[in-house]
Design a protein around this motif. Sequence first.
Motif, PDB file in Angstrom:
ATOM      1  N   LEU A 221       5.085  -8.297   2.549  1.00 13.40           N
ATOM      2  CA  LEU A 221       5.917  -9.381   3.078  1.00 13.40           C
ATOM      3  C   LEU A 221       5.739  -9.578   4.580  1.00 13.40           C
ATOM      4  O   LEU A 221       5.599 -10.710   5.054  1.00 13.40           O
ATOM      5  N   THR A 222       5.782  -8.512   5.335  1.00 13.37           N
ATOM      6  CA  THR A 222       5.652  -8.643   6.792  1.00 13.37           C
ATOM      7  C   THR A 222       4.301  -9.252   7.148  1.00 13.37           C
ATOM      8  O   THR A 222       4.204 -10.159   7.985  1.00 13.37           O
ATOM      9  N   PHE A 223       3.267  -8.762   6.493  1.00 17.41           N
ATOM     10  CA  PHE A 223       1.926  -9.301   6.721  1.00 17.41           C
ATOM     11  C   PHE A 223       1.837 -10.762   6.287  1.00 17.41           C
ATOM     12  O   PHE A 223       1.227 -11.595   6.966  1.00 17.41           O
ATOM     13  N   ALA A 224       2.458 -11.096   5.154  1.00 14.83           N
ATOM     14  CA  ALA A 224       2.414 -12.475   4.650  1.00 14.83           C
ATOM     15  C   ALA A 224       3.100 -13.427   5.621  1.00 14.83           C
ATOM     16  O   ALA A 224       2.600 -14.528   5.898  1.00 14.83           O
ATOM     17  N   LYS A 225       4.233 -13.023   6.147  1.00 11.25           N
ATOM     18  CA  LYS A 225       4.947 -13.881   7.100  1.00 11.25           C
ATOM     19  C   LYS A 225       4.111 -14.102   8.354  1.00 11.25           C
ATOM     20  O   LYS A 225       4.073 -15.209   8.908  1.00 11.25           O
ATOM     21  N   ARG A 226       3.434 -13.040   8.798  1.00 12.95           N
ATOM     22  CA  ARG A 226       2.589 -13.161   9.980  1.00 12.95           C
ATOM     23  C   ARG A 226       1.408 -14.097   9.699  1.00 12.95           C
ATOM     24  O   ARG A 226       1.005 -14.907  10.546  1.00 12.95           O
ATOM     25  N   THR A 227       0.861 -13.999   8.491  1.00 13.50           N
ATOM     26  CA  THR A 227      -0.276 -14.853   8.116  1.00 13.50           C
ATOM     27  C   THR A 227       0.130 -16.314   8.048  1.00 13.50           C
ATOM     28  O   THR A 227      -0.569 -17.201   8.555  1.00 13.50           O
ATOM     29  N   ILE A 228       1.259 -16.592   7.388  1.00 14.64           N
ATOM     30  CA  ILE A 228       1.743 -17.976   7.285  1.00 14.64           C
ATOM     31  C   ILE A 228       2.029 -18.538   8.683  1.00 14.64           C
ATOM     32  O   ILE A 228       1.740 -19.706   8.982  1.00 14.64           O
ATOM     33  N   LYS A 229       2.567 -17.696   9.542  1.00 21.16           N
ATOM     34  CA  LYS A 229       2.838 -18.117  10.921  1.00 21.16           C
ATOM     35  C   LYS A 229       1.536 -18.504  11.617  1.00 21.16           C
ATOM     36  O   LYS A 229       1.466 -19.501  12.354  1.00 21.16           O
ATOM     37  N   THR A 247      -1.707 -22.233  -3.016  1.00 19.97           N
ATOM     38  CA  THR A 247      -1.826 -22.363  -4.475  1.00 19.97           C
ATOM     39  C   THR A 247      -1.435 -21.056  -5.145  1.00 19.97           C
ATOM     40  O   THR A 247      -1.704 -19.962  -4.638  1.00 19.97           O
ATOM     41  N   GLN A 248      -0.808 -21.205  -6.323  1.00 20.77           N
ATOM     42  CA  GLN A 248      -0.341 -20.064  -7.085  1.00 20.77           C
ATOM     43  C   GLN A 248      -1.333 -19.705  -8.185  1.00 20.77           C
ATOM     44  O   GLN A 248      -2.258 -20.440  -8.490  1.00 20.77           O
ATOM     45  N   ASN A 249      -1.073 -18.566  -8.811  1.00 26.49           N
ATOM     46  CA  ASN A 249      -1.963 -18.047  -9.847  1.00 26.49           C
ATOM     47  C   ASN A 249      -2.105 -18.996 -11.035  1.00 26.49           C
ATOM     48  O   ASN A 249      -3.126 -18.989 -11.713  1.00 26.49           O
ATOM     49  N   ASP A 250      -1.070 -19.796 -11.314  1.00 27.95           N
ATOM     50  CA  ASP A 250      -1.113 -20.656 -12.492  1.00 27.95           C
ATOM     51  C   ASP A 250      -1.633 -22.057 -12.181  1.00 27.95           C
ATOM     52  O   ASP A 250      -1.605 -22.943 -13.029  1.00 27.95           O
ATOM     53  N   GLY A 251      -2.088 -22.298 -10.950  1.00 27.29           N
ATOM     54  CA  GLY A 251      -2.639 -23.596 -10.596  1.00 27.29           C
ATOM     55  C   GLY A 251      -1.641 -24.560 -10.008  1.00 27.29           C
ATOM     56  O   GLY A 251      -1.973 -25.730  -9.781  1.00 27.29           O
ATOM     57  N   THR A 252      -0.437 -24.114  -9.722  1.00 26.43           N
ATOM     58  CA  THR A 252       0.567 -24.982  -9.115  1.00 26.43           C
ATOM     59  C   THR A 252       0.760 -24.607  -7.644  1.00 26.43           C
ATOM     60  O   THR A 252       0.236 -23.605  -7.156  1.00 26.43           O
ATOM     61  N   LEU A 253       1.531 -25.439  -6.959  1.00 24.48           N
ATOM     62  CA  LEU A 253       1.769 -25.271  -5.531  1.00 24.48           C
ATOM     63  C   LEU A 253       2.985 -24.402  -5.252  1.00 24.48           C
ATOM     64  O   LEU A 253       3.925 -24.343  -6.045  1.00 24.48           O
ATOM     65  N   VAL A 254       2.990 -23.785  -4.104  1.00 23.92           N
ATOM     66  CA  VAL A 254       4.180 -23.150  -3.576  1.00 23.92           C
ATOM     67  C   VAL A 254       4.222 -23.481  -2.087  1.00 23.92           C
ATOM     68  O   VAL A 254       3.201 -23.440  -1.393  1.00 23.92           O
ATOM     69  N   ASP A 255       5.398 -23.883  -1.583  1.00 28.57           N
ATOM     70  CA  ASP A 255       5.482 -24.232  -0.169  1.00 28.57           C
ATOM     71  C   ASP A 255       5.319 -22.982   0.682  1.00 28.57           C
ATOM     72  O   ASP A 255       5.497 -21.848   0.212  1.00 28.57           O
ATOM     73  N   ALA A 256       4.968 -23.185   1.931  1.00 28.39           N
ATOM     74  CA  ALA A 256       4.625 -22.068   2.810  1.00 28.39           C
ATOM     75  C   ALA A 256       5.769 -21.076   2.962  1.00 28.39           C
ATOM     76  O   ALA A 256       5.549 -19.857   2.983  1.00 28.39           O
ATOM     77  N   GLU A 257       6.991 -21.575   3.054  1.00 29.70           N
ATOM     78  CA  GLU A 257       8.126 -20.670   3.222  1.00 29.70           C
ATOM     79  C   GLU A 257       8.294 -19.779   2.000  1.00 29.70           C
ATOM     80  O   GLU A 257       8.504 -18.570   2.116  1.00 29.70           O
TER      81      GLU A 257
END
Length: 989
Positions: A221-229, A247-257
């Motif tokens: 999580l900490t690394f992911a937040k830093r990456t998105i930032k 993009t998610q594993n099933d081919g759909t979107l997920v917003d950055a937050e």
Amino acid sequence: MVSPSPSIRIGVDVGGTNTDSVLLDEALRSSPNRGIIAHFKSPTTPDVTTGIEYAVKAVLADSKVDPKDVASLTIGTTHFINAIVEQDVRRLASVGVIRLSSNFTRATPPFVDFPPALKEIMCGHYGWVSGGLQIDGSQIRPLKEDEIVAECKILKEKGLKNVVISGVYSPIDEFFKQEEVARKIVLRELGEDVNVVCSHEIANLGLLERENASILNASILTFAKRTIKAFRAAMRRLNLHCPLFLTQNDGTLVDAESASRLPIRTFSSGPTNSMRGAAYLSGLGEADSEKVGMVVVDIGGTTADVGMLLPSGFPRQASAYVTVAGVRINYSMPAIESIGLGGGSIVRVLSDGKVTVGPDSVGHYLTTAARVFGGETLTATDITVAAGDADVGNSSLVKSVEADTVVKAKAAMKKLLEDVVDLMKTSPEPVPVLLVGGGSIISPVELAGVSKVIRPPFHDVANAVGAAIAKVGGTVDTIENVSDKSVAETVKEVTNKAIQKAIDAGARPDSVRVAEVDTIPLQYVANQVRIVVKVAGDLDISRLAKQEVLIDGSDETDDDSTDHIEAKKQQAAFTKSTAKSVGDISSYRPNIIGKEWHLTETDVEWLADGCYVLGCAGGGNPYPEFLQLRDMIREGHKVRVVDQQSLKDDAVVCWGGHMGSPAVSVERLGADECVEAMRDLLEYMRLEDFDAAMGLEIGGGNGLQPLIIGSSRYFNRPVVDADLMGRAYPTYYQTTICVYEEGQLIPAAISSGDGRSMVMTKANDDVIVDVALRAACSEMGSRVGLAARPLTGAKVRSRAVLNTVSFAWRIGRAIALANKTNTVAKVADAIIAEAGGPETAKKLFVGKIVGVEQKLFKGHSYGQTIIEALSKDEEEQDGQTEFSGKLRIPFKNENILAELELPDGAKQMLATVPDLICVLDSQNGRALGVPDYRYGLRVTVIGIAASPRWTDTPRGLELGGPRAFGYDIDYTPLGVYKQPRSVIEEYGE
């Protein structure tokens, strides 16, 4: 704020080798270029964000599109999963786990099946508190705030900032919301800067796997937040003010937050992006009337990754459990088969004239090592150029390649692709194949079992296209009570929830369509149905454009200041200090002390594999019991086995196992139900002690239960090398003790594991004992431990099936040895030899599964699987040509019979119960249970003669033969039973 053009989108996919980007205008999707305005491919940079920024800048410059007109930026990246796979200590954090489970799951704690090195990095703390639900949604125990506060105090003392909360059956908790309540308490006690992950937000049913997925998610999580930032900072530098998605594993979107909170959703997005991008570029199946399944083959330099796009347009998901970096999880991941075939695959001409292609490859050295580029290694790309099928490099450099070599190499590549495509298909019907990836030039234009082969335009950047056109999804996975309404009405209600979930996530309401609906009745649980609904819709750019897009002003990158080399040293130290060696299997000797066999971790692992084979496709997977026993042994507890000769005639032998629904087992894991049932029975019968324990059945998870009961953690009694079935059967009365006498099943005690128990004392026949106890089992959480009237040593010798623990061990050892020595093709022969040779056991069939039918009725799984012989071109080993036609195997939890239909229509019964019919996965030699059956699997079917306890009397065949399952046919013995040799006898002093 200026509204962007709703159809202009940028897609980026970050791979291990290249970072690809496209700028796409969906309004032009009907044009020949499918709306692709610009595309770019460049090597992936060590600092992923720099590479993304470079790729986006390139397509903006090439297209001359104003950044203000871009509606969205969507990124697909393996960045997060790579941190786990590489065990990167710079990017992984320690995690604390609070489990809501007051009575169950303690025998299988968090991190129990993590690889040692990863566990050392991630395991910060774990503890149990009151909570959890039953399968019907009622509370096992209410939450107790003071217990959660006590756990928070420990987490604070240890300085842990990433916390997982996992509760039994939390995915169906819509009323009590235990995980949410616990999260609020944790945040109140530890502060809002702590990352708290609730398991129900991560994955579906299956506590251990859901919790594992949650731990992986929390650790990055900490690394992911830093990456998105860092991604947002790059957008600011590019003057992009549009929404950012991943993009998610099933081919759909997920917003950055959301991605920064749930990075696990992006773990396997790369293959999915390629699949959906290929479908979009080809234009196949876009109209509802044209919806069709299709196989996508993504060929790179080293491997070909193959997946199946369903008519819904989304990839077929992997089986219930997948592994990430050796950790078993149940998060939604696409089913991908990979083979060692790519543009850089090395071609060899053997001394006997055969030609092989791969699986080794020159990889990213293709442009210097391959002959067409002046190198000295013959590769698949060279063969393709020599055949005149592609114009790459300098074709004059491969003129010396012999024509026979080219023909044979092309045939080998064709067969490799045909085999893997067939494995991915969901039916024998031909399907279209879409080729993408830079190595796709090596594929032939025609493949067997394929309706057409298509290499769409821009196939080399299909992954970035898939990211750009991704939809917004919504999934609901729940267990519903259908006692007062129809299943159809319930499905509609759940579907509406999924649709609303997609709309809330940003889908345009009028575009949302149902992609998948599954209804799964639960075994042994009345009126309870598991319903899974997945929907998807187009991204509502007009709505999102009105929202303010916040971009962090800092110029951070996702790189770390920690010295990379020092981090790798630390990682290596973890691995070295915690890794264990399996050793030489062929020279391994069991630990026999006197007349007792003291089990090791290796023994237990082999027993688990052997028990699953003897389950005849039923009995449940022994994995949870294996983990429980393995950890007992690691803690120093003793687990002992004795043979029947060590028992005095008047010895008291207690026996039992689990009864109930496997759907409960996946949530409640290993509890003390069987131990408590044994204690209740001993108390009722006023027995202060007993001499040994024994299993109800050797097949499946119950094959390991007596080892848990008899361990020094509990009763510290040896386990008899025997059981009362010699296999697995679906009912309690199908035991060899009932063959010889009525009334031996009572008194019987059952325990729920959370304080509820009962003892049945009288019955007028054995069948009603099973019926009554199952009814009570349903009221006690649908899973109980069972203990029945003890046997004497004399009765064990005259009634039980002997040396079955030894037999299971020998089967497991044969499987382990075959995998260790790469002789899996011979594993069936090895098991047959352990059973007593061809007079006792036989290889019944080798083929692939071409049909599976399954339904549930009164708690049992009924159906059949159909296996078709391999064609000559499909054969992978010698000795398979003897099989032809189709094999039909009906099952009721366990396989009942094996009937062969020959090509001329004639039918032949190869085996029936009580003989054992076992289906093995030809790829690894391990057993397949009924839940594992699926189209395309290569399987080997073996038959093993049943014990004379079943076959030598009319009563034995009445209880365990074909007529017991409704088949009016006579039993014909498969062979002559040979009692397995005792491990103690062979290896004792």
